[in-house]
Design a protein around this motif. Structure first.
Motif, PDB file in Angstrom:
ATOM      1  N   ASN A  51      30.794  23.036  34.139  1.00  0.00           N
ATOM      2  CA  ASN A  51      30.665  21.823  34.954  1.00  0.00           C
ATOM      3  C   ASN A  51      30.240  22.076  36.399  1.00  0.00           C
ATOM      4  O   ASN A  51      30.006  21.129  37.134  1.00  0.00           O
ATOM      5  N   VAL A  52      30.127  23.313  36.815  1.00  0.00           N
ATOM      6  CA  VAL A  52      29.785  23.612  38.210  1.00  0.00           C
ATOM      7  C   VAL A  52      28.358  24.136  38.305  1.00  0.00           C
ATOM      8  O   VAL A  52      27.911  24.910  37.458  1.00  0.00           O
ATOM      9  N   VAL A  53      27.653  23.674  39.315  1.00  0.00           N
ATOM     10  CA  VAL A  53      26.318  24.184  39.640  1.00  0.00           C
ATOM     11  C   VAL A  53      26.268  24.459  41.136  1.00  0.00           C
ATOM     12  O   VAL A  53      27.003  23.846  41.912  1.00  0.00           O
ATOM     13  N   PRO A  54      25.395  25.374  41.564  1.00  0.00           N
ATOM     14  CA  PRO A  54      25.210  25.575  42.996  1.00  0.00           C
ATOM     15  C   PRO A  54      24.389  24.425  43.582  1.00  0.00           C
ATOM     16  O   PRO A  54      23.421  23.972  42.970  1.00  0.00           O
ATOM     17  N   ALA A  55      24.806  23.943  44.735  1.00  0.00           N
ATOM     18  CA  ALA A  55      24.094  22.847  45.398  1.00  0.00           C
ATOM     19  C   ALA A  55      24.039  23.121  46.890  1.00  0.00           C
ATOM     20  O   ALA A  55      24.991  23.643  47.476  1.00  0.00           O
ATOM     21  N   CYS A  56      22.912  22.768  47.491  1.00  0.00           N
ATOM     22  CA  CYS A  56      22.822  22.873  48.948  1.00  0.00           C
ATOM     23  C   CYS A  56      23.744  21.805  49.548  1.00  0.00           C
ATOM     24  O   CYS A  56      24.130  20.845  48.875  1.00  0.00           O
ATOM     25  N   ALA A  57      24.097  21.955  50.800  1.00  0.00           N
ATOM     26  CA  ALA A  57      25.012  21.016  51.444  1.00  0.00           C
ATOM     27  C   ALA A  57      24.462  19.595  51.429  1.00  0.00           C
ATOM     28  O   ALA A  57      25.207  18.634  51.231  1.00  0.00           O
ATOM     29  N   SER A  58      23.159  19.456  51.607  1.00  0.00           N
ATOM     30  CA  SER A  58      22.542  18.135  51.624  1.00  0.00           C
ATOM     31  C   SER A  58      22.684  17.434  50.275  1.00  0.00           C
ATOM     32  O   SER A  58      23.100  16.271  50.207  1.00  0.00           O
ATOM     33  N   CYS A  59      22.340  18.115  49.193  1.00  0.00           N
ATOM     34  CA  CYS A  59      22.462  17.508  47.864  1.00  0.00           C
ATOM     35  C   CYS A  59      23.922  17.256  47.508  1.00  0.00           C
ATOM     36  O   CYS A  59      24.265  16.200  46.964  1.00  0.00           O
ATOM     37  N   ASN A  60      24.787  18.209  47.818  1.00  0.00           N
ATOM     38  CA  ASN A  60      26.203  18.055  47.493  1.00  0.00           C
ATOM     39  C   ASN A  60      26.791  16.834  48.202  1.00  0.00           C
ATOM     40  O   ASN A  60      27.496  16.021  47.598  1.00  0.00           O
ATOM     41  N   ALA A  61      26.491  16.677  49.467  1.00  0.00           N
ATOM     42  CA  ALA A  61      27.004  15.533  50.223  1.00  0.00           C
ATOM     43  C   ALA A  61      26.394  14.227  49.735  1.00  0.00           C
ATOM     44  O   ALA A  61      27.082  13.209  49.624  1.00  0.00           O
ATOM     45  N   SER A  62      25.114  14.252  49.414  1.00  0.00           N
ATOM     46  CA  SER A  62      24.433  13.044  48.954  1.00  0.00           C
ATOM     47  C   SER A  62      24.945  12.605  47.586  1.00  0.00           C
ATOM     48  O   SER A  62      25.182  11.426  47.346  1.00  0.00           O
ATOM     49  N   LYS A  63      25.138  13.547  46.681  1.00  0.00           N
ATOM     50  CA  LYS A  63      25.607  13.219  45.328  1.00  0.00           C
ATOM     51  C   LYS A  63      27.043  12.728  45.363  1.00  0.00           C
ATOM     52  O   LYS A  63      27.406  11.813  44.641  1.00  0.00           O
ATOM     53  N   HIS A  64      27.864  13.328  46.191  1.00  0.00           N
ATOM     54  CA  HIS A  64      29.264  12.948  46.369  1.00  0.00           C
ATOM     55  C   HIS A  64      29.944  12.855  45.008  1.00  0.00           C
ATOM     56  O   HIS A  64      30.065  13.850  44.332  1.00  0.00           O
ATOM     57  N   ASN A  65      30.361  11.684  44.580  1.00  0.00           N
ATOM     58  CA  ASN A  65      31.002  11.561  43.273  1.00  0.00           C
ATOM     59  C   ASN A  65      30.183  10.687  42.322  1.00  0.00           C
ATOM     60  O   ASN A  65      30.710  10.082  41.400  1.00  0.00           O
ATOM     61  N   ASP A  66      28.868  10.659  42.552  1.00  0.00           N
ATOM     62  CA  ASP A  66      27.982   9.877  41.690  1.00  0.00           C
ATOM     63  C   ASP A  66      27.772  10.563  40.347  1.00  0.00           C
ATOM     64  O   ASP A  66      27.895  11.784  40.224  1.00  0.00           O
ATOM     65  N   GLU A  67      27.395   9.771  39.361  1.00  0.00           N
ATOM     66  CA  GLU A  67      26.985  10.290  38.060  1.00  0.00           C
ATOM     67  C   GLU A  67      25.647  11.003  38.274  1.00  0.00           C
ATOM     68  O   GLU A  67      24.758  10.469  38.928  1.00  0.00           O
ATOM     69  N   VAL A  68      25.511  12.214  37.750  1.00  0.00           N
ATOM     70  CA  VAL A  68      24.395  13.092  38.112  1.00  0.00           C
ATOM     71  C   VAL A  68      23.025  12.527  37.748  1.00  0.00           C
ATOM     72  O   VAL A  68      22.102  12.595  38.555  1.00  0.00           O
ATOM     73  N   THR A  69      22.849  11.971  36.559  1.00  0.00           N
ATOM     74  CA  THR A  69      21.504  11.521  36.186  1.00  0.00           C
ATOM     75  C   THR A  69      21.060  10.312  36.994  1.00  0.00           C
ATOM     76  O   THR A  69      19.897  10.228  37.400  1.00  0.00           O
ATOM     77  N   ALA A  70      21.965   9.389  37.238  1.00  0.00           N
ATOM     78  CA  ALA A  70      21.607   8.227  38.076  1.00  0.00           C
ATOM     79  C   ALA A  70      21.275   8.684  39.493  1.00  0.00           C
ATOM     80  O   ALA A  70      20.323   8.194  40.109  1.00  0.00           O
ATOM     81  N   TRP A  71      22.036   9.635  40.019  1.00  0.00           N
ATOM     82  CA  TRP A  71      21.776  10.157  41.369  1.00  0.00           C
ATOM     83  C   TRP A  71      20.419  10.859  41.419  1.00  0.00           C
ATOM     84  O   TRP A  71      19.649  10.658  42.356  1.00  0.00           O
ATOM     85  N   LEU A  72      20.117  11.685  40.414  1.00  0.00           N
ATOM     86  CA  LEU A  72      18.822  12.369  40.385  1.00  0.00           C
ATOM     87  C   LEU A  72      17.674  11.368  40.386  1.00  0.00           C
ATOM     88  O   LEU A  72      16.693  11.544  41.107  1.00  0.00           O
ATOM     89  N   ARG A  73      17.790  10.315  39.596  1.00  0.00           N
ATOM     90  CA  ARG A  73      16.739   9.284  39.561  1.00  0.00           C
ATOM     91  C   ARG A  73      16.606   8.596  40.908  1.00  0.00           C
ATOM     92  O   ARG A  73      15.503   8.366  41.396  1.00  0.00           O
ATOM     93  N   ARG A  74      17.737   8.255  41.499  1.00  0.00           N
ATOM     94  CA  ARG A  74      17.722   7.558  42.790  1.00  0.00           C
ATOM     95  C   ARG A  74      17.073   8.423  43.878  1.00  0.00           C
ATOM     96  O   ARG A  74      16.355   7.925  44.736  1.00  0.00           O
ATOM     97  N   LYS A  75      17.306   9.729  43.823  1.00  0.00           N
ATOM     98  CA  LYS A  75      16.737  10.660  44.802  1.00  0.00           C
ATOM     99  C   LYS A  75      15.318  11.073  44.440  1.00  0.00           C
ATOM    100  O   LYS A  75      14.701  11.847  45.149  1.00  0.00           O
ATOM    101  N   LYS A  76      14.819  10.579  43.308  1.00  0.00           N
ATOM    102  CA  LYS A  76      13.479  10.913  42.815  1.00  0.00           C
ATOM    103  C   LYS A  76      13.341  12.418  42.530  1.00  0.00           C
ATOM    104  O   LYS A  76      12.292  13.023  42.780  1.00  0.00           O
ATOM    105  N   LEU A  77      14.417  12.990  42.017  1.00  0.00           N
ATOM    106  CA  LEU A  77      14.405  14.378  41.573  1.00  0.00           C
ATOM    107  C   LEU A  77      14.210  14.366  40.057  1.00  0.00           C
ATOM    108  O   LEU A  77      14.530  13.386  39.385  1.00  0.00           O
ATOM    109  N   ASP A  78      13.697  15.448  39.500  1.00  0.00           N
ATOM    110  CA  ASP A  78      13.352  15.495  38.084  1.00  0.00           C
ATOM    111  C   ASP A  78      14.590  15.703  37.217  1.00  0.00           C
ATOM    112  O   ASP A  78      15.074  16.819  37.050  1.00  0.00           O
ATOM    113  N   GLU A  79      15.075  14.613  36.654  1.00  0.00           N
ATOM    114  CA  GLU A  79      16.275  14.628  35.824  1.00  0.00           C
ATOM    115  C   GLU A  79      16.093  15.543  34.607  1.00  0.00           C
ATOM    116  O   GLU A  79      16.971  16.322  34.262  1.00  0.00           O
ATOM    117  N   ARG A  80      14.944  15.451  33.960  1.00  0.00           N
ATOM    118  CA  ARG A  80      14.679  16.232  32.750  1.00  0.00           C
ATOM    119  C   ARG A  80      14.719  17.730  33.048  1.00  0.00           C
ATOM    120  O   ARG A  80      15.318  18.505  32.300  1.00  0.00           O
TER     121      ARG A  80
END
Length: 107
Positions: A51-80
């Motif tokens: 369940n753990v992945v490395p994340a930069c401080a910016s992504c970690n703070a932005s994701k916070h406690n969001d569901e990962v796939t919805a957050w990736l889509r919202r940030k326009k990052l490649d979910e797939r």
């Protein structure tokens, strides 16, 4: 937090950092990586190898406690790309944990 199972070892964390080679979300390797729970603790996640992945401080703070796939889509990052890479890395690291052998070299 004290009631949550947190069994990620320092060796597992190093294996994860090495396998990802930077932030699992934006691929940045320019900064120190933080431990991020793919499924947040507030949503039932734990600090475990699966369940753990490395994340930069910016992504970690932005994701916070969001569901990962919805957050990736919202940030326009490649979910797939994230999901496939996460599955590949876990596939290489988890069997090594189960049989006591060394983790696979993912580089």
């Amino acid at each position: 937090m004290a009631a949550v199972e947190n069994d990620l070892t320092p060796e597992q964390w190093e294996a994860l950092r090495g396998a990802w080679g930077g932030c699992a979300y934006c691929q940045s390797s320019a900064t120190a990586m933080q431990r991020d729970c793919v499924q947040p603790i507030s949503r039932g996640g734990r600090y475990t190898l699966a369940n753990v992945v490395p994340a930069c401080a910016s992504c970690n703070a932005s994701k916070h406690n969001d569901e990962v796939t919805a957050w990736l889509r919202r940030k326009k990052l490649d979910e797939r790309v994230f999901l496939l890479r996460h599955a590949t890395i876990l596939g290489a690291l988890l069997p090594a944990e189960d049989n006591g052998s060394e983790p696979a070299d993912l580089t």
